[in-house]
Scaffold this motif. Sequence first.
Motif, PDB file in Angstrom:
ATOM      1  N   PHE A  60       0.792  -1.226   0.000  1.00  0.00           N
ATOM      2  CA  PHE A  60       0.000   0.000   0.000  1.00  0.00           C
ATOM      3  C   PHE A  60       0.828   1.282   0.000  1.00  0.00           C
ATOM      4  O   PHE A  60       0.279   2.364  -0.214  1.00  0.00           O
ATOM      5  CB  PHE A  60      -0.932   0.011   1.216  1.00  0.00           C
ATOM      6  N   LEU A  61       2.129   1.179   0.238  1.00  0.00           N
ATOM      7  CA  LEU A  61       2.983   2.365   0.238  1.00  0.00           C
ATOM      8  C   LEU A  61       3.688   2.507  -1.109  1.00  0.00           C
ATOM      9  O   LEU A  61       4.297   1.553  -1.597  1.00  0.00           O
ATOM     10  CB  LEU A  61       4.024   2.275   1.353  1.00  0.00           C
ATOM     11  N   PRO A  62       3.626   3.686  -1.725  1.00  0.00           N
ATOM     12  CA  PRO A  62       4.338   3.903  -2.996  1.00  0.00           C
ATOM     13  C   PRO A  62       5.840   3.724  -2.806  1.00  0.00           C
ATOM     14  O   PRO A  62       6.356   3.813  -1.684  1.00  0.00           O
ATOM     15  CB  PRO A  62       3.992   5.356  -3.346  1.00  0.00           C
ATOM     16  N   PRO A  63       6.568   3.461  -3.890  1.00  0.00           N
ATOM     17  CA  PRO A  63       8.031   3.307  -3.786  1.00  0.00           C
ATOM     18  C   PRO A  63       8.692   4.583  -3.268  1.00  0.00           C
ATOM     19  O   PRO A  63       8.156   5.681  -3.418  1.00  0.00           O
ATOM     20  CB  PRO A  63       8.449   3.005  -5.230  1.00  0.00           C
ATOM     21  N   VAL A 103       9.597  -3.238  -3.105  1.00  0.00           N
ATOM     22  CA  VAL A 103       8.675  -2.468  -3.955  1.00  0.00           C
ATOM     23  C   VAL A 103       7.581  -3.418  -4.440  1.00  0.00           C
ATOM     24  O   VAL A 103       7.695  -4.061  -5.481  1.00  0.00           O
ATOM     25  CB  VAL A 103       9.410  -1.823  -5.145  1.00  0.00           C
ATOM     26  N   LEU A 104       6.511  -3.513  -3.673  1.00  0.00           N
ATOM     27  CA  LEU A 104       5.408  -4.421  -3.979  1.00  0.00           C
ATOM     28  C   LEU A 104       4.100  -3.655  -4.138  1.00  0.00           C
ATOM     29  O   LEU A 104       3.025  -4.245  -4.095  1.00  0.00           O
ATOM     30  CB  LEU A 104       5.251  -5.463  -2.853  1.00  0.00           C
ATOM     31  N   TYR A 105       4.218  -2.355  -4.345  1.00  0.00           N
ATOM     32  CA  TYR A 105       3.041  -1.478  -4.418  1.00  0.00           C
ATOM     33  C   TYR A 105       2.093  -1.930  -5.521  1.00  0.00           C
ATOM     34  O   TYR A 105       2.469  -2.026  -6.685  1.00  0.00           O
ATOM     35  CB  TYR A 105       3.511  -0.050  -4.669  1.00  0.00           C
ATOM     36  N   VAL A 106       0.855  -2.208  -5.141  1.00  0.00           N
ATOM     37  CA  VAL A 106      -0.150  -2.698  -6.094  1.00  0.00           C
ATOM     38  C   VAL A 106      -0.842  -1.552  -6.799  1.00  0.00           C
ATOM     39  O   VAL A 106      -1.153  -1.642  -7.994  1.00  0.00           O
ATOM     40  CB  VAL A 106      -1.179  -3.594  -5.371  1.00  0.00           C
ATOM     41  N   ASP A 136       5.101 -11.379  -5.878  1.00  0.00           N
ATOM     42  CA  ASP A 136       4.254 -10.226  -6.175  1.00  0.00           C
ATOM     43  C   ASP A 136       3.981 -10.104  -7.677  1.00  0.00           C
ATOM     44  O   ASP A 136       2.960  -9.537  -8.081  1.00  0.00           O
ATOM     45  CB  ASP A 136       4.932  -8.949  -5.665  1.00  0.00           C
ATOM     46  N   VAL A 137       4.882 -10.611  -8.496  1.00  0.00           N
ATOM     47  CA  VAL A 137       4.661 -10.584  -9.947  1.00  0.00           C
ATOM     48  C   VAL A 137       3.372 -11.313 -10.307  1.00  0.00           C
ATOM     49  O   VAL A 137       2.576 -10.848 -11.137  1.00  0.00           O
ATOM     50  CB  VAL A 137       5.863 -11.217 -10.686  1.00  0.00           C
ATOM     51  N   LEU A 138       3.138 -12.450  -9.667  1.00  0.00           N
ATOM     52  CA  LEU A 138       1.927 -13.226  -9.934  1.00  0.00           C
ATOM     53  C   LEU A 138       0.698 -12.556  -9.322  1.00  0.00           C
ATOM     54  O   LEU A 138      -0.388 -12.608  -9.898  1.00  0.00           O
ATOM     55  CB  LEU A 138       2.092 -14.647  -9.384  1.00  0.00           C
ATOM     56  N   VAL A 139       0.888 -11.937  -8.163  1.00  0.00           N
ATOM     57  CA  VAL A 139      -0.218 -11.199  -7.551  1.00  0.00           C
ATOM     58  C   VAL A 139      -0.613 -10.024  -8.428  1.00  0.00           C
ATOM     59  O   VAL A 139      -1.805  -9.757  -8.666  1.00  0.00           O
ATOM     60  CB  VAL A 139       0.168 -10.716  -6.145  1.00  0.00           C
ATOM     61  N   MET A 140       0.372  -9.313  -8.940  1.00  0.00           N
ATOM     62  CA  MET A 140       0.109  -8.171  -9.812  1.00  0.00           C
ATOM     63  C   MET A 140      -0.584  -8.609 -11.099  1.00  0.00           C
ATOM     64  O   MET A 140      -1.451  -7.909 -11.624  1.00  0.00           O
ATOM     65  CB  MET A 140       1.416  -7.450 -10.137  1.00  0.00           C
TER      66      MET A 140
END
Length: 204
Positions: A37-40, A67-70, A145-149
Motif C-alpha cells: 500500500f505504500l508507494p516506492p 517495492v510491492l506497491y499494487v 508479487d509478480v503473480l499477484v500483480m
Amino acid sequence: VLVYRYFIAPAMVSETMIPKRDIYELLVYSAKPWDFFLPPVYHPVFGKYVKEFVLSHLYGSNPIEQVLYVGYVPLALAAYALFKFGRDRRSEEHRTVVLFALFGLFAFSFMPPAYLPILGWKIPFSLSYLLYQFTQSFRVMARFDVLVMLSVAVLAGAGLKHLMKGKRRWAYLSLVVLIVLFEYAPIPSNMAEIKRPEQHFPFD
C-alpha cells in the motif's frame, strides 16, 4: 501443476548446482503488509513521505526487493470486478474473475514471513515454510508479487471493461490511465548506473 513445473521442480534439480538458503532469509525477504500500500521511495510526489518509514522497516532487506506497491486504482477496479462478477455465475466474466482471484490468493500465500518467531519457536505462517521443507533454493518470496500483480491486472481489466459499457467510457478510461501512470511513475527512471570497468579481460 504449472507452479510446480516452472518454479519448484527446477529448484530441486541438483543440490550441487543451486545453493541452499537459510530459512531466516524467507523471513527477511518476505512481504510486509505495508509494502502493498505504500508507494516506492522513488515516487516523484509520495516518495519523500514514505521514505523514512520504508527505510526504517526493511528488517535486513533492501528498498528494491520491497517495492510491492499494487496501486489503489487497480485494487479498486479489482474489488469492483469481484463484487460485480464474483457471485454472478451467468456473466461471461465470472469464471475468469474467480480463477484469477484464487490464483492471486495462492501466490500471495507464499509472500508473508515463513514463520513467526515466538518464544524461541518457529510458528509456520505461510506456504513458503512448507516449500522450504521440499527445497531450500528459494530466498526472496516477495517476488511472488509478480503473480499477484498479474491477477490484480486481470481483475482490474474486468472491472474496467464493465465501466466502459457506459456513456462516459472514454472519460473513465482516460482517468484510469492517467492515475495509474501517476501511481507507478518512477522518477528517476534509471535504477542503477553501469560504468565500464577499469580492467576487462577477453574470453576465449
